[in-house]
Design an enzyme around this catalytic site. Sequence first.
Site, mmCIF file in Angstrom:
data_model
loop_
_atom_site.group_PDB
_atom_site.id
_atom_site.type_symbol
_atom_site.label_atom_id
_atom_site.label_comp_id
_atom_site.label_asym_id
_atom_site.label_seq_id
_atom_site.Cartn_x
_atom_site.Cartn_y
_atom_site.Cartn_z
ATOM 1 N N ASP D 16 -29.817 -33.836 70.138
ATOM 2 C CA ASP D 16 -28.651 -33.844 71.020
ATOM 3 C C ASP D 16 -29.049 -33.952 72.487
ATOM 4 O OD1 ASP D 16 -27.315 -33.543 68.667
ATOM 5 O OD2 ASP D 16 -26.142 -31.813 69.294
ATOM 6 N N ARG D 98 -28.348 -17.543 79.224
ATOM 7 C CA ARG D 98 -27.873 -18.687 79.999
ATOM 8 C C ARG D 98 -28.135 -18.588 81.489
ATOM 9 N NH1 ARG D 98 -28.633 -21.365 75.749
ATOM 10 N NH2 ARG D 98 -26.929 -21.468 74.228
ATOM 11 N N ASP D 127 -20.743 -21.258 76.572
ATOM 12 C CA ASP D 127 -22.015 -21.539 77.237
ATOM 13 C C ASP D 127 -21.849 -22.450 78.441
ATOM 14 O OD1 ASP D 127 -23.581 -19.877 75.750
ATOM 15 O OD2 ASP D 127 -23.944 -21.350 74.190
ATOM 16 N N SER D 181 -24.088 -24.430 63.350
ATOM 17 C CA SER D 181 -24.839 -24.618 64.584
ATOM 18 C C SER D 181 -25.606 -23.341 64.917
ATOM 19 C CB SER D 181 -23.832 -24.958 65.686
ATOM 20 O OG SER D 181 -24.381 -24.745 66.944
#
Lengths: 408, 408, 408, 408
Positions: D16, D98, D127, D181
């Site tokens: 990705d 993050r 996110d 995921s």
Amino acid sequence: MSAPKKVVLAYSGGLDTSIILKWLQTEYGCEVITFTADLGQGEELEPARKKAELLGINPENIHIEDVREEFVRDFVFPMFRANAVYEGLYLLGTSIARPLISKRLVEIAHEHGADAVAHGATGKGNDQVRFELSAYALDPMIKVIAPWREWDLTSRTKLIEFAEQNQIPIAKDKRGEAPFSVDANLLHTSSEGKALENPADEAPEYVYQRTVSPEEAPDTPEYIEVTFEKGDAVAINGEALSPATILTALNEYGRKHGIGRLDFVENRFVGMKSRGIYETPGGTILLEAHRGIEQITLDAGAGHLKDSLMPRYAELIYNGFWFSPEREMLQALIDKSQENVTGTVRLKLYKGSVHCVGRWSDYSLYSEKHVTFEEDAGAYDQKDAAGFIRLNALRLKLIATRNARVKK
Amino acid sequence: MSAPKKVVLAYSGGLDTSIILKWLQTEYGCEVITFTADLGQGEELEPARKKAELLGINPENIHIEDVREEFVRDFVFPMFRANAVYEGLYLLGTSIARPLISKRLVEIAHEHGADAVAHGATGKGNDQVRFELSAYALDPMIKVIAPWREWDLTSRTKLIEFAEQNQIPIAKDKRGEAPFSVDANLLHTSSEGKALENPADEAPEYVYQRTVSPEEAPDTPEYIEVTFEKGDAVAINGEALSPATILTALNEYGRKHGIGRLDFVENRFVGMKSRGIYETPGGTILLEAHRGIEQITLDAGAGHLKDSLMPRYAELIYNGFWFSPEREMLQALIDKSQENVTGTVRLKLYKGSVHCVGRWSDYSLYSEKHVTFEEDAGAYDQKDAAGFIRLNALRLKLIATRNARVKK
Amino acid sequence: MSAPKKVVLAYSGGLDTSIILKWLQTEYGCEVITFTADLGQGEELEPARKKAELLGINPENIHIEDVREEFVRDFVFPMFRANAVYEGLYLLGTSIARPLISKRLVEIAHEHGADAVAHGATGKGNDQVRFELSAYALDPMIKVIAPWREWDLTSRTKLIEFAEQNQIPIAKDKRGEAPFSVDANLLHTSSEGKALENPADEAPEYVYQRTVSPEEAPDTPEYIEVTFEKGDAVAINGEALSPATILTALNEYGRKHGIGRLDFVENRFVGMKSRGIYETPGGTILLEAHRGIEQITLDAGAGHLKDSLMPRYAELIYNGFWFSPEREMLQALIDKSQENVTGTVRLKLYKGSVHCVGRWSDYSLYSEKHVTFEEDAGAYDQKDAAGFIRLNALRLKLIATRNARVKK
Amino acid sequence: MSAPKKVVLAYSGGLDTSIILKWLQTEYGCEVITFTADLGQGEELEPARKKAELLGINPENIHIEDVREEFVRDFVFPMFRANAVYEGLYLLGTSIARPLISKRLVEIAHEHGADAVAHGATGKGNDQVRFELSAYALDPMIKVIAPWREWDLTSRTKLIEFAEQNQIPIAKDKRGEAPFSVDANLLHTSSEGKALENPADEAPEYVYQRTVSPEEAPDTPEYIEVTFEKGDAVAINGEALSPATILTALNEYGRKHGIGRLDFVENRFVGMKSRGIYETPGGTILLEAHRGIEQITLDAGAGHLKDSLMPRYAELIYNGFWFSPEREMLQALIDKSQENVTGTVRLKLYKGSVHCVGRWSDYSLYSEKHVTFEEDAGAYDQKDAAGFIRLNALRLKLIATRNARVKK
């Protein structure tokens, strides 16, 4: 979002919402229904009817309503039970009116089978948020049209051009830029923008429209008495009045004595600071009165809990979350606290100030017997305080002992 | 608790603490050390020295200190960083002075090897709690003597008798009952008790000792500018001043304009309600000024968090927990918020009111570019608001959808 | 306090409360009424009747009641609606039973015209506070006798002597010191004191009386389903059950799988830390189940508000303020949030753990359509997120801009 | 927003972000700099270097860094000082990583003179918010590119096509849809989406990648000791270890004993609910350990204040506001509380559970002398409790008296 077919517009009758009306018709080709509310803004509403008709609205699509009693009873009073102030000072006069307007917009949309509502708030302010969150909370399928975020009429010149092209009558004083923007209802008048944008400069006297200046107020104080039942004001000087009538009367007292002016820089929900000049004459008196009656009828535990949650409650209203589960939960808590907030306060009004100078109630928790400096009559044993203090101190002593130990 | 051997007494030089001094000597046979602090209460302190000597205190056991700068710098200013008000209105003028007195009592006890401290607060009020929690937190082994909870001198008559029997001089005006009880320091003057005990009755004008009445204040407003650095006032009208000097100057402005009077019924920590008349002239100005400078220098997230914790912080100070870990934790949070609270405010003083009418700062977060009604220069895209509102509305829509579904 | 004339005693039938019974008769010469409640502590109650009769209590003065349904319905369930845990871990099993006992003591006092109630809690613990605050809140004139704070029977030896002198039967195993002290009801069993007083040492297995050890629990997980209506459990595996029956059944599941053990050091309201071993088998399952059903039926705004107030709510219950206005205000808020907390959860029980592994409800707010990774069907426009983020970021950008500016 | 010229991409080396890399080059024609961080996700990073080179990235534009120590020391540990859990259960494993990634992206952008950063988060999740709020807070002028919100590669098929057209290597197992995921770092592994989207269905065992199932865990408990200094773990079983090494070791203990699994439905900041399966083996042990050491070293006042603010703190981290003034204010408060949180706990690990079974510290506030059931040695006077209770009850009595009076 598919194009709206029938839209209910919050319509003031003024130039801007008349332009919106026309724009909705031309841009979306949709049927427009107007809703004009008397929230106590102090303007005649019938001209709005004529203006709407002139712009081609079908008479049965024109709604003009006096919602002042509902506004005060179901929105203003519940909020004042909480002593709500935003960021320490602002009495939320604009914020509290928006959910009611949205509620009526959605209800009228349902009556007419309309699929959309529209409002005239800009894309920079809080009002768009308040209108839209309320509308979506009441009807998750409703469309909301906010022309100011969509159209390209982004200057006064373009607006006037559009009005002229569409035969919208323009009052002389609306051709030029207004020196600032005004919102008004029974609770307050706010002024902001343009001439007021520099927060360093004192607002000129002509900005104030709702109150005399303290300097011009009477040289003699005036006293009034306000009576409460379960947290809501029900009478002034012994005369029982309806919610909207009480607020109207308090506004007149406030106006006369220059009470309730606020020069304020606040944090908008959308992220920037803005400066506003607020006049909340009756509301400022009501807040002082409500605090006064709570002083003798509300228990410390109840009062401190309420106080600690007030900022959150005020923020919810400011941000547009009136119709949210958390506001309703807080309201349940606040209303529970008001069951015995019944009694009367005496207020002194003088040159810009209002002070509670006396309060009495059958529901009072004040006990002269307990507090008196006079010799005790058995109500309170001062020796109890020694134990009270020693146990409150115990953990502090244990900390001090520990700290002394580990420092060695 | 074993009998104290050497005790440090918080000594004002007045009749009551003179009686306590003598009572400690006779009741416990212990050595007495006196501590008299100038907290800005506006009284000469040297007479206290003479009185103590007269009562047989060894000169090296007499401590008289000017602690005004420490009081304002380390207690008042940190508290004002929080905009602390108790129960919506009270500026905590008495509460904030007690921990400092206890701190000095304990320190002097350590210097002299004393095993106890003593104070003249009664068994019904908050001050006993504040004195004692502070003392225990600073020295877990210290003894605290609170004569009013122990002795049998429970009436004015008995006190006067005791004074006469012990050759304690009695000023003429102290023979009878005072009409109310007074506490004063640089931050405020409080009056309570007796003549003021009925909260329905307006306090008579003669109760107010620190401010002129608004009616007697000048007919013309006065403007002043207060400058802040990191949340603390550092200058008035551009003149840099020390903490105590600033508060003294603000007191004079407040006195002159009748600012800072409060008629209040509060909840004591010991469980009953009491009525007090407070005068906080300079503090009231300082609070308005601090809020004003925060309006442009403090972010919404920081400000709202602070606001939501303020009631808890104020309650801790009111209840006597200045020297507690939770007050220190909150102080760390508050002080962190003040790093950029730097700038100047302009205030209008007039007949009982103070209002911030302008504020400016190099540290300002106010952005005219973002808020302006003028056409955008790219600072803010109004279309962003649509997404902002839609995501904020999403959960409200899901609720409305659910509610509609389950009602079927 | 004048001497009590007629007192209602919380009577277990055990040695300690039998001694109290006798002591009340001899010390105060007052008439004693006994109240013995079945709170699910797992003991026969009829022996308490015989013992009371043996100690000379008039049969009509002996009250034995099964209050298990009231306990769970009106105390345990409301508390679990809040997900209440004290200091992060303790499920408040002892705390929540005390107000019910006090309520019945006061009610029985009123039936009999008694002027006092008495309990067997010591002067160091929380239970004395809980009993007494509840009693005073329900009847401000009631006297409360706490013999452990009054008498001089301060050692086991003295207690046994008093029992022997007063012909109180002493079971063999009660002559010596118990290795620890136990309290039990339908919600939990607590053990504390003596052998458990060193918090560094693991509690021996024999302390646990209510649950098998996880090591002895079945090697195969068991699954159960719990159904809720408006926040309260109403069925297990589809079978509708009354409140007390549900908790009893969950206790059996928990016992079997070794669920709900807690080794804990907590802060008592009276100021010191204490160590307790708690077993709350059914309650631990119920908490996990309730959290599970809230996950899909409770909105974020509602849930976060509840979460933020839970510690305060739990502290109030722990400290004994069940019958206080602030607990009732919080309850109103919490109950309001539970209107749609209806649905079923699936739980996995295995060797000391309980985990929610599935949940479903007609009242669910979970929308697969909105959250799905699959291509959108119009429910959610990802571009909205850009505006949402930009407006949320605006104030952070303004701070960063300011900080960069002032650092130059 | 003008087109970016040079962009720093958070690059995993996977398919990705490789597609994003190419898309940035082709869509914006901009220079791409890659940043690949070892956060302990358990993957080799060197393949990411080769892949980036293959996609034409200049070697000096490829940044690969081991940030595990910084991650645990400056992000994970500060968060665990607060005992932060989101919505009662989630340990914030994704949320806390993050801000660190954004911080490095912005720093690298500054080194390279880049004007933008890019990330691979979708427009539906949290996110994107966390990445972007952090980036904007650190550089208000930075551009953030979120390709998932911009491009039309909205299905797996389109992504694969784009990859094939652009010579991006595709691992065999990446051609089809993944069943769910995954995100991983040293603190946790999360799995969500697709196969897990129905919250009624138990997650299949193969979803869990980081822990053995409790059923497969050892049949014998294991005990470990964790030592803390000022709130941070510093040693296991007496062996001093660095922050990342400690968390790695705790992860291994947790993995082995099946600890830290969570099946959860949470409220996303963007407004919808989502279901996640989380594995936080070491973090779950660390939380229990930290709570254990706080039990004896943290005062009640400090602990209750911390507890009451934890939900707000956790919400801020979850919502992406790590770099906000309010998070920093709360951190100052929390860190202040940890000054004496030093000592050792003993933990029992067994088949999915971790329990603190012992704790000791030189900084302990636990006082056996005060709590003991044994006869007092003067540390505590039980009679003090009577006064403590009576004053705490006073306001409740006044309420009851008032209520009785007004009901007449």
